[in-house]
Design a protein around this motif. Structure first.
Motif, PDB file in Angstrom:
ATOM      1  N   THR A  48       6.070  -2.265   2.041  1.00 12.22           N
ATOM      2  CA  THR A  48       5.262  -1.220   2.696  1.00 12.22           C
ATOM      3  C   THR A  48       5.956  -0.675   3.946  1.00 12.22           C
ATOM      4  O   THR A  48       5.916   0.523   4.210  1.00 12.22           O
ATOM      5  CB  THR A  48       3.876  -1.772   3.103  1.00 12.22           C
ATOM      6  N   HIS A  56       3.468   5.751   5.144  1.00 15.37           N
ATOM      7  CA  HIS A  56       2.694   4.513   5.271  1.00 15.37           C
ATOM      8  C   HIS A  56       1.224   4.850   5.542  1.00 15.37           C
ATOM      9  O   HIS A  56       0.307   4.305   4.896  1.00 15.37           O
ATOM     10  CB  HIS A  56       3.291   3.689   6.419  1.00 15.37           C
ATOM     11  N   GLU A  57       1.001   5.773   6.433  1.00 15.34           N
ATOM     12  CA  GLU A  57      -0.373   6.193   6.753  1.00 15.34           C
ATOM     13  C   GLU A  57      -1.052   6.789   5.517  1.00 15.34           C
ATOM     14  O   GLU A  57      -2.210   6.508   5.227  1.00 15.34           O
ATOM     15  CB  GLU A  57      -0.308   7.220   7.892  1.00 15.34           C
ATOM     16  N   TRP A  60      -2.036   4.086   2.879  1.00 16.62           N
ATOM     17  CA  TRP A  60      -3.219   3.295   3.207  1.00 16.62           C
ATOM     18  C   TRP A  60      -4.482   4.135   3.217  1.00 16.62           C
ATOM     19  O   TRP A  60      -5.572   3.619   2.945  1.00 16.62           O
ATOM     20  CB  TRP A  60      -2.995   2.492   4.495  1.00 16.62           C
ATOM     21  N   GLU A  61      -4.366   5.423   3.483  1.00 17.12           N
ATOM     22  CA  GLU A  61      -5.547   6.270   3.341  1.00 17.12           C
ATOM     23  C   GLU A  61      -5.906   6.405   1.855  1.00 17.12           C
ATOM     24  O   GLU A  61      -7.083   6.370   1.479  1.00 17.12           O
ATOM     25  CB  GLU A  61      -5.316   7.632   4.011  1.00 17.12           C
ATOM     26  N   SER A  63      -5.307   4.113  -0.305  1.00 18.96           N
ATOM     27  CA  SER A  63      -5.876   2.789  -0.604  1.00 18.96           C
ATOM     28  C   SER A  63      -7.351   2.726  -0.221  1.00 18.96           C
ATOM     29  O   SER A  63      -8.181   2.161  -0.942  1.00 18.96           O
ATOM     30  CB  SER A  63      -5.099   1.720   0.173  1.00 18.96           C
ATOM     31  N   ARG A  64      -7.672   3.312   0.928  1.00 19.41           N
ATOM     32  CA  ARG A  64      -9.055   3.284   1.409  1.00 19.41           C
ATOM     33  C   ARG A  64      -9.968   4.083   0.462  1.00 19.41           C
ATOM     34  O   ARG A  64     -11.021   3.599   0.027  1.00 19.41           O
ATOM     35  CB  ARG A  64      -9.128   3.869   2.833  1.00 19.41           C
ATOM     36  N   GLY A  67     -10.022   2.216  -2.954  1.00 23.10           N
ATOM     37  CA  GLY A  67     -10.770   0.957  -2.859  1.00 23.10           C
ATOM     38  C   GLY A  67     -12.275   1.193  -2.805  1.00 23.10           C
ATOM     39  O   GLY A  67     -13.052   0.501  -3.479  1.00 23.10           O
TER      40      GLY A  67
END
Lengths: 145, 145
Positions: A48, A56-57, A60-61, A63-64, A67
């Motif tokens: 990562t 990277h940002e 993960w956004e 991913s949010r 998820g």
């Protein structure tokens, strides 16, 4: 993105569900768990932290958003999120919906049980879930059959 | 932050290394691997996706900064990052420096080997690494002894 080629392990075990702006989304073909991976389509990336700050940002956004969606769609007890990749070195982030009744609970799922493929009908139904879900910046794969 | 109390499992297994703006950083007291957890100091949170969009973004930026630092400090072969928490339900994100020579490689580390505590001298040296490392928005814990 240019020069990105999916790792053969992910090609073998995964079923395309759709794409975010950065990440390809695969379902892992193991009916023991609702198990997905997000794969940023950046060549030659394993960890990562090798992504740029912006990538990277974005990962993960995504991913949010993803998820939240799968915990709702599959009504899970717990979400497991992990970037391991010791055996398959192409960066991929596991998103696994866990149930207190699943075969590996409460252990992590890796290496616990043989993979049990879905039927074609089950795969079609899972793909349809994502076709009808309205996820920000997500393009569902076209359902076949 | 108010009302945040560390889970007893993390209190038992962890050694305070420092704090980011959002997350407390513990070293897991198992000398088999350089193994850390980031714990956002938000009460009653179990999954990454339960954080607000802003908190989530902050957690993962802290993960990026911390992951880059430990891979450099410990000269690892691979970084494993994971939010599991099936047994310890307080949100904590594992950051584990992996080596091809470590006792669990290439498997995930959980449940593989009994925890082997560090000596006091080893703990002191690890704490000192972080006292001298210059990490954005990170306050190292004061070294004792």
């Amino acid at each position: 993105m240019s020069n990105f080629v999916l790792h053969p392990d992910l090609e073998r075990d995964g079923v395309l569900i759709g794409n975010f702006q950065l990440s390809r989304v695969l379902l892992i073909n193991d009916s023991n768990y609702p198990w997905f991976v997000l794969i940023p389509e950046i060549p030659d990336t394993s960890d990562t932290i090798e992504l740029s700050k912006i990538e990277h940002e974005r990962l993960w956004e995504e991913s949010r958003i993803f998820g939240l969606a799968i915990m709702k769609l599959f009504n899970g007890d717990k979400l497991n999120v992990a970037s391991l990749g010791n055996m398959t070195p192409q960066l991929h982030v596991h998103h696994i919906v866990r149930y207190q009744s699943d075969p590996a609970w409460p252990a992590p799922i890796w290496g616990k049980h043989p993979m049990t493929p879905y039927s074609e009908l089950q795969l079609k139904r899972i793909r349809e879930l994502f076709t009808s879900a309205e996820l920000d910046n997500f393009t569902a794969a076209i359902c076949n059959g």
